[in-house]
Motif scaffolding. Structure first.
Motif, short mmCIF file in Angstrom:
data_model
loop_
_atom_site.label_atom_id
_atom_site.label_comp_id
_atom_site.label_asym_id
_atom_site.label_seq_id
_atom_site.Cartn_x
_atom_site.Cartn_y
_atom_site.Cartn_z
N ASP A 37 0.86 -1.19 0.00
CA ASP A 37 0.00 0.00 0.00
C ASP A 37 0.89 1.23 0.00
OD1 ASP A 37 -2.07 -1.78 0.22
OD2 ASP A 37 -2.58 -1.26 2.29
N GLY A 38 0.52 2.24 -0.80
CA GLY A 38 1.34 3.43 -0.83
C GLY A 38 0.91 4.42 -1.88
N GLU A 39 1.88 5.20 -2.37
CA GLU A 39 1.59 6.28 -3.32
C GLU A 39 2.61 6.28 -4.45
OE1 GLU A 39 1.71 11.16 -3.34
OE2 GLU A 39 0.94 10.12 -1.56
N VAL A 40 2.13 6.51 -5.66
CA VAL A 40 3.01 6.64 -6.82
C VAL A 40 3.66 8.03 -6.75
CG1 VAL A 40 3.17 6.67 -9.34
CG2 VAL A 40 1.55 5.13 -8.19
N ALA A 41 4.94 8.07 -6.47
CA ALA A 41 5.65 9.35 -6.36
C ALA A 41 5.83 9.97 -7.75
CB ALA A 41 6.99 9.17 -5.67
N PHE A 42 6.25 9.16 -8.71
CA PHE A 42 6.42 9.64 -10.08
C PHE A 42 6.57 8.46 -11.02
CE2 PHE A 42 10.52 9.64 -7.87
CZ PHE A 42 11.26 8.79 -8.66
N VAL A 43 6.17 8.67 -12.27
CA VAL A 43 6.43 7.72 -13.36
C VAL A 43 7.27 8.47 -14.37
CG1 VAL A 43 5.46 6.25 -15.16
CG2 VAL A 43 4.23 6.55 -13.00
N PHE A 44 8.42 7.93 -14.74
CA PHE A 44 9.29 8.61 -15.70
C PHE A 44 8.59 8.76 -17.05
CE2 PHE A 44 12.52 7.11 -12.70
CZ PHE A 44 13.24 8.28 -12.55
N ASP A 45 8.95 9.82 -17.76
CA ASP A 45 8.35 10.08 -19.07
C ASP A 45 8.54 8.90 -20.02
OD1 ASP A 45 7.53 12.55 -18.20
OD2 ASP A 45 9.23 13.62 -19.06
N THR A 46 9.65 8.20 -19.85
CA THR A 46 9.93 7.05 -20.70
C THR A 46 9.25 5.77 -20.21
OG1 THR A 46 12.02 6.92 -19.49
CG2 THR A 46 12.09 7.87 -21.69
N LYS A 47 8.45 5.88 -19.17
CA LYS A 47 7.54 4.84 -18.68
C LYS A 47 8.22 3.59 -18.12
CE LYS A 47 4.22 6.13 -22.31
NZ LYS A 47 3.40 5.61 -23.45
N HIS A 48 9.53 3.55 -18.11
CA HIS A 48 10.23 2.32 -17.75
C HIS A 48 10.53 2.22 -16.25
CE1 HIS A 48 13.50 5.17 -17.64
NE2 HIS A 48 14.30 4.26 -17.13
N ALA A 49 10.23 3.26 -15.48
CA ALA A 49 10.58 3.25 -14.06
C ALA A 49 9.52 4.01 -13.26
CB ALA A 49 11.95 3.86 -13.83
N VAL A 50 9.30 3.52 -12.04
CA VAL A 50 8.30 4.12 -11.16
C VAL A 50 8.94 4.41 -9.80
CG1 VAL A 50 6.10 3.77 -9.97
CG2 VAL A 50 6.41 2.88 -12.29
N GLY A 51 8.74 5.62 -9.32
CA GLY A 51 9.12 5.96 -7.95
C GLY A 51 7.92 5.73 -7.05
N TYR A 52 8.13 5.08 -5.92
CA TYR A 52 6.99 4.65 -5.09
C TYR A 52 7.31 4.85 -3.61
CZ TYR A 52 2.94 1.78 -3.85
OH TYR A 52 1.73 1.34 -3.36
N MET A 53 6.33 5.35 -2.86
CA MET A 53 6.48 5.52 -1.43
C MET A 53 5.46 4.66 -0.71
SD MET A 53 8.04 6.94 1.16
CE MET A 53 8.92 8.37 0.51
N THR A 54 5.92 3.69 0.08
CA THR A 54 5.00 2.82 0.80
C THR A 54 4.42 3.56 2.00
OG1 THR A 54 6.60 1.88 2.35
CG2 THR A 54 6.47 0.87 0.16
N ASP A 55 3.27 3.08 2.47
CA ASP A 55 2.66 3.69 3.65
C ASP A 55 3.54 3.51 4.89
OD1 ASP A 55 0.51 4.55 2.20
OD2 ASP A 55 -0.89 3.02 2.89
N SER A 56 4.44 2.54 4.85
CA SER A 56 5.36 2.33 5.97
C SER A 56 6.57 3.26 5.91
CB SER A 56 5.83 0.86 5.98
OG SER A 56 6.46 0.52 4.75
N GLY A 57 6.64 4.11 4.86
CA GLY A 57 7.69 5.12 4.78
C GLY A 57 8.93 4.71 4.02
N VAL A 58 8.86 3.64 3.23
CA VAL A 58 10.01 3.18 2.44
C VAL A 58 9.90 3.74 1.02
CG1 VAL A 58 11.27 1.20 1.54
CG2 VAL A 58 10.21 1.08 3.80
#
Length: 306
Positions: free
Chosen positions: A200-221
Motif C-alpha cells: 500500500d502506498g503512493e506513486v511518487a512519479f512515473v518517468f516520461d519514458t515509462k520504464h521506471a516508477v518511484g513509489y512511497m509505501t505507507d510504511s515510509g520506504v
C-alpha cells in the motif's frame, strides 16, 4: 527543499559520504577562474555545479557528447584518463561508471535538470582541457564494526512487484545497480506482463519514458522500480502506464503493463531492480527470496537497527 533532498538522497554539504568532502564554490571562485581563462562570460558564475562537472570530465575540450537517462548523466569523452571522479562525486553524484570513453555519472531523478544546465554552460565555457588536479588519497581509518552489536528492532517487508525470478541485487547486469550506487534491494526478472504495487502506498512519479516508477509505501520506504536495463532508450515503447503521479494505490494494483515480447527483443535485459533509495545508517536489506517469486510475495525486508 528539505523534502526533495531527503527523498532523493542528494549529497548536499554535510550529507556526503564519509570519504568525500563537498567543495563549495563561491562566485568569487568562479569569477577568478574566468579571469584566468579570459573567455568565459559573467553569467557562467551562476552555475558552479556545471563548471565543476565540466572540470571533472576533463574540460569542455575533452567532452564529446552529453546525454542522460532516468538517473544518469551519460557522457562520452575523448580521453578517459582526464576524468576526475573525486570532482564529479563532489557535485552530488552517488557513483561513477566507466565504460571505455563512456562515463556515467549517477545523480538520480533530477539528472534531466543537471543535463540541461550543463549543456547551457558548455555553450559558453572555454574550449580547453581542465588542469589536472591531484586529489590526495584519503586514508581509510580502521574502525570497529559495531553493526554486529546492534539489534534489529523493526522489520519492514517489501513484496515483489512482478512475477518472475528473484536474485541478489549484485547479480544485476549493470554496474551501477550491482554496486548499489542508487540504493539497495533486489532484482527480479519478470515473466508476466504486469508490474504491481508492492505494498500500500503512493506513486511518487512515473518517468516520461515509462520504464521506471518511484513509489512511497505507507510504511515510509521510498522505492524505485526500474524495469529492465537501458530501457530508457526505448522511449516508452513496450510500456503502458496504468497509474498517475501522486495516485494512492493498494498492494497488488497494476501500475504498468509490459509488452514482454517487444522488451525481450529490444532491451539488453529484463532484469528489474527494486531499490530502496533512502536507506538510513541504521537500516539494512535482507533478501527473503531467490528463484521463482510471485507478485505480492515477500522479496526483501528492511531491517531497522538499534
Amino acid at each position: 527543499f528539505k523534502f526533495m533532498i531527503r527523498k532523493f538522497n542528494f549529497k548536499t554539504p554535510g550529507r556526503e559520504e564519509d570519504d568525500v568532502e563537498t567543495k563549495l564554490y563561491t562566485k568569487a571562485d568562479v569569477n577568478a577562474r574566468k579571469a584566468a581563462a579570459g573567455e568565459v562570460q559573467a553569467s557562467d558564475s551562476e552555475d558552479p555545479v556545471s563548471e565543476a562537472i565540466t572540470r571533472g570530465l576533463g574540460g569542455k575540450k575533452n567532452i564529446s557528447d552529453v546525454d542522460c537517462c532516468a538517473t544518469r548523466l551519460r557522457c562520452t569523452v575523448h580521453d578517459a584518463s582526464r576524468v576526475n571522479d573525486s570532482i564529479l562525486k563532489a557535485t552530488g553524484a552517488s557513483g561513477i561508471v566507466h565504460k571505455g570513453n563512456g562515463v556515467q555519472v549517477i545523480y538520480g531523478p533530477n539528472v534531466t535538470v543537471i543535463k540541461s544546465n550543463l549543456e547551457d554552460y558548455l555553450e559558453k565555457a572555454p574550449d580547453t582541457y581542465a588542469e589536472a588536479e591531484e586529489a590526495g588519497e584519503a586514508k581509510q581509518e580502521e574502525t570497529e564494526n559495531t553493526e554486529t552489536e546492534k539489534k534489529v528492532v523493526k522489520r519492514i517487508v517489501i513484496s515483489s512487484p512482478v512475477t518472475g525470478k528473484a536474485a541478489d541485487l549484485g547479480t544485476a547486469p549493470d554496474e551501477a545497480f550491482a554496486q548499489r550506487m542508487m540504493g539497495d534491494g533486489a532484482v527480479v526478472t519478470p515473466e508476466e506482463a504486469f508490474v504491481y504495487a508492492p505494498e500500500d502506498g503512493e506513486v511518487a512519479f512515473v518517468f516520461d519514458t515509462k520504464h521506471a516508477v518511484g513509489y512511497m509505501t505507507d510504511s515510509g520506504v521510498s522505492l524505485l522500480i526500474h524495469v529492465g536495463i537501458d530501457t530508457v532508450k526505448l522511449n516508452g515503447e513496450g510500456f503502458e502506464v496504468l497509474v498517475e503521479n501522486g495516485q494512492k494505490v493498494k498492494k497488488g494494483q497494476p501500475m504498468l503493463k509490459l509488452d514482454l515480447d517487444y522488451l525481450k527483443a529490444n532491451a539488453p535485459s529484463l532484469a528489474t531492480p527494486v531499490l530502496c533509495t533512502e536507506l538510513g545508517d541504521d537500516q539494512r536489506i535482507r533478501l527473503l527470496k531467490e528463484g521463482p517469486v510471485k507478485a505480492g510475495e515477500p522479496l526483501f525486508e528492511v531491517e531497522v537497527l538499534n
